[in-house]
Write an enzyme that holds these catalytic residues in place. Structure first.
Site, PDB file in Angstrom:
ATOM      1  N   LYS B  79       9.938  79.459  32.231  1.00 51.97           N
ATOM      2  CA  LYS B  79      11.277  80.047  32.422  1.00 51.97           C
ATOM      3  C   LYS B  79      11.471  81.178  31.419  1.00 51.97           C
ATOM      4  O   LYS B  79      11.054  81.069  30.267  1.00 51.97           O
ATOM      5  CB  LYS B  79      12.337  78.956  32.232  1.00 51.97           C
ATOM      6  CG  LYS B  79      13.765  79.391  32.584  1.00 51.97           C
ATOM      7  CD  LYS B  79      14.743  78.235  32.395  1.00 51.97           C
ATOM      8  CE  LYS B  79      16.160  78.626  32.742  1.00 51.97           C
ATOM      9  NZ  LYS B  79      17.120  77.512  32.556  1.00 51.97           N
ATOM     10  N   SER B 154      19.960  76.792  36.635  1.00 51.48           N
ATOM     11  CA  SER B 154      19.485  78.128  36.302  1.00 51.48           C
ATOM     12  C   SER B 154      17.956  78.242  36.336  1.00 51.48           C
ATOM     13  O   SER B 154      17.433  79.346  36.446  1.00 51.48           O
ATOM     14  CB  SER B 154      19.982  78.548  34.913  1.00 51.48           C
ATOM     15  OG  SER B 154      19.478  77.666  33.927  1.00 51.48           O
ATOM     16  N   SER B 178      20.553  72.320  35.015  1.00 55.04           N
ATOM     17  CA  SER B 178      19.684  73.452  35.335  1.00 55.04           C
ATOM     18  C   SER B 178      18.222  73.105  35.564  1.00 55.04           C
ATOM     19  O   SER B 178      17.441  73.960  35.987  1.00 55.04           O
ATOM     20  CB  SER B 178      19.782  74.533  34.252  1.00 55.04           C
ATOM     21  OG  SER B 178      20.967  75.258  34.419  1.00 55.04           O
TER      22      SER B 178
END
Lengths: 97, 484
Positions: B79, B154, B178
């Site tokens: 990420k 996210s 997330s």
């Protein structure tokens, strides 16, 4: 309810140069968000301790010894002046409101 | 090479049996990415040079007959809020689009020590502000199950990459849901341990009392394998927990045992009421029934309504965001406006206006307001007090049950564009993950089927602090014995 004038003050406080024309958009968003917190008024919190951290660790210390930091000379960063080994910033003191 | 639903153990076995080399599988993933990712948009930046160099190191070790780590040479998606030395870390934002990390996050560092191969930096909501990746300044990540749907967020890029066969596993982070959310919407396993188990050092901060790294994968074993490598005390994070190293993978056991014999699973009635999509409730209840038949005791429990968690999360997260993002000013790094101001504070205000997106601006402003003199007690302190009540509520329930189960998300993946004009989309979408996030509890989402449109449905389980093993074992039991 917040007004555009409140939003302007908050934007100044948090250092975001929101132009006048965009204030209504943010005022509307801020009011929607803050309204979501209204339900908290239903909860009796008298005598309840606030939680800032969930697992309760306190005062994590280490020996006060010097350790090497990042060597900025090695990294690409256009905002870092390698010749003087420092970040150059604009004027901080004087000339303000 | 078929790259769908690959697992770490499969790739590891193939590598040591020399079915293919680490360089070959890395190249195969890049080929797949070049075919599919223009549509899915799972990655912000690809790191082909670095990945192939890492893979080469692994191949040399194998050639020399050295023992390699389970994750060595297994291609992953990182990420984009995890710093990785000398590569770009944008956190999904224009503000940091040219930011090059001068150091490694602890998670990145520990994975690299085990010869991880990162294919690229995965897309995410800008600064992790959202549950859809629609707030990313680099475009939305589409759901591999249906390209008209969001992947979730996210950590949507990491999830979509794994689900589409563009990476074997993904590293994500969660502040509310997330990791669990995108895992649920992309049909994956998503695991985040107790707050403080995995260091936050070098992860672009969102809500510091809530942020925790996590893993997205095609099975429970992978979640355990990766967590074992990245968890543990870190002197760079003062909230890191000084507990013994974890051994989740070795201790994975597919059995339904509770602390007093039979495993007692709490099902909050607030998690399956009329606010939750009927297809989701149906699939989750089928899974609950399977657990019951398999020998678990199902106990209906009564928790504080999730509406309070939405409110608490909204205030606490935004307050912490306003503080954390205050350092992102374009002075030492980050976007610098082409307009110049005479004074540094005016320059910062211009840099931030141009570099931060709508969501970051709105969250920063709401947070600054909630923290300001005169409103602090009514908003921030009040939210912190209700947070205490949420934690006490869980403590009460966990005296009776071992774990709590329920749907991960109230709906399956919504259509693209869902967040437009909804400044609280993330908070509402995460209503079932916020309570456990606020209490910092270890949690997992695992797939339990699809809705009438073929979109994946996730079920979550979470337990008391440090009950990671029980949480993983429950999902492992489902995966091994109950999954269709």
């Amino acid at each position: 309810m917040l007004t555009d004038s409140d939003t302007k003050k908050i934007a100044a406080l948090i250092k975001i140069a929101i132009p006048e024309s965009e204030l209504p958009k943010y005022t509307s968003q801020l009011n929607t968000v803050l309204k979501a917190a209204d339900v908290l008024k239903e909860v009796d919190t008298s005598g309840v301790k606030p939680t800032a951290q969930t697992h309760g660790l306190e005062n994590i210390l280490r020996e006060d010894e010097v350790k090497p930091g990042l060597d900025m000379q090695k990294y690409p960063n256009k905002q870092f002046n390698k010749t003087i080994s420092a970040f150059e910033v604009k004027q901080v003191i004087g000339g303000g409101e | 090479m078929d790259l769908t639903k690959k697992t770490i153990q499969q790739v590891h076995q193939d590598l040591i049996k020399k079915k293919y080399t680490a360089v070959e599988i890395t190249e195969a993933y890049f080929e797949e990415i070049s075919q599919k990712d223009s549509e899915i948009n799972a990655f912000i930046n690809l790191t082909k040079t670095e990945a192939l160099a890492q893979a080469e190191v692994v191949d040399q070790k194998i050639a020399r007959g050295e023992q390699i780590s389970l994750i060595a040479g297994v291609p992953a998606a990182l990420k984009d809020n995890f710093n990785w030395l000398s590569t770009k870390t944008t956190a999904g934002s224009n503000m940091l689009k040219d930011y090059v990390s001068p150091y490694n996050a602890t998670v990145t560092e520990r994975l690299l020590q085990h010869d991880a191969v990162f294919l690229g930096k995965a897309n995410m909501d800008a600064f992790a502000h959202g549950s859809s990746t629609e707030t990313s300044d680099f475009g939305v990540t589409k759901n591999p199950y249906n390209l008209d749907r969001v992947a979730g967020g996210s950590s949507g890029g990491s999830a979509a990459a794994v689900a589409a066969g563009l990476a074997t596993y993904g590293i994500g982070s969660e502040t509310a849901g997330s990791v669990r959310g995108p895992a649920a919407w992309c049909g994956l396993y998503g695991f985040a341990p107790t707050y403080g188990r995995i260091s936050r050092y070098g992860v672009v901060a969102m809500g510091s009392s809530l942020d925790r790294p996590g893993v997205l994968a095609n099975n429970v074993e992978d979640c355990a394998i990766v967590t074992d490598l990245i968890a543990g005390l870190d002197e760079h994070d003062a909230t890191s927990i000084p507990e013994a190293p974890t051994n989740y993978f070795e201790n994975l056991t597919a059995e339904l045992k509770g602390k007093n014999g039979k495993l007692r699973l709490g099902l909050p009635k607030q998690f399956i009421d009329e606010r939750i999509q009927p297809d989701t409730v149906k699939k989750v209840m089928e899974a609950v029934e399977k657990f019951k038949v398999a020998g678990a005791e199902i106990v209906e429990v009564d928790l504080l309504d999730p509406k309070f968690s939405i409110a608490v999360y909204t205030i606490i997260c935004r307050s912490e965001v306003s503080s954390n993002l205050a350092r992102i000013d374009g002075i030492r790094y980050g976007h610098v406006s082409a307009q110049t101001a005479a004074q540094v504070l005016d320059q910062i205000s211009l840099n931030r206006y141009e570099g931060l997106g709508n969501e970051a601006k709105q969250r920063s402003m709401t947070g600054a307001y909630a923290l300001s003199a005169g409103y602090y007690d009514a908003y921030y302190k009040k939210a912190q007090q209700v947070r205490t009540l949420i934690i006490e509520d869980f403590n009460r329930v966990f005296q009776d049950v071992d774990l709590i189960i329920g749907p991960t998300m109230p709906t399956t993946a919504p259509k693209l564009g869902v967040t437009a004009n909804d400044p609280l989309f993330g908070e509402t979408a995460d209503m079932l993950t916020e309570p456990s996030a606020l209490a910092g509890l270890p949690c997992i989402s695992f797939p339990v089927g699809v809705d009438s449109e073929g979109l994946p449905i996730g079920m979550q389980a979470f337990g008391p602090q440090f009950a990671e093993q029980s949480v993983l074992n429950l999902a492992y039991f489902y995966q091994q014995n109950l999954a269709e």
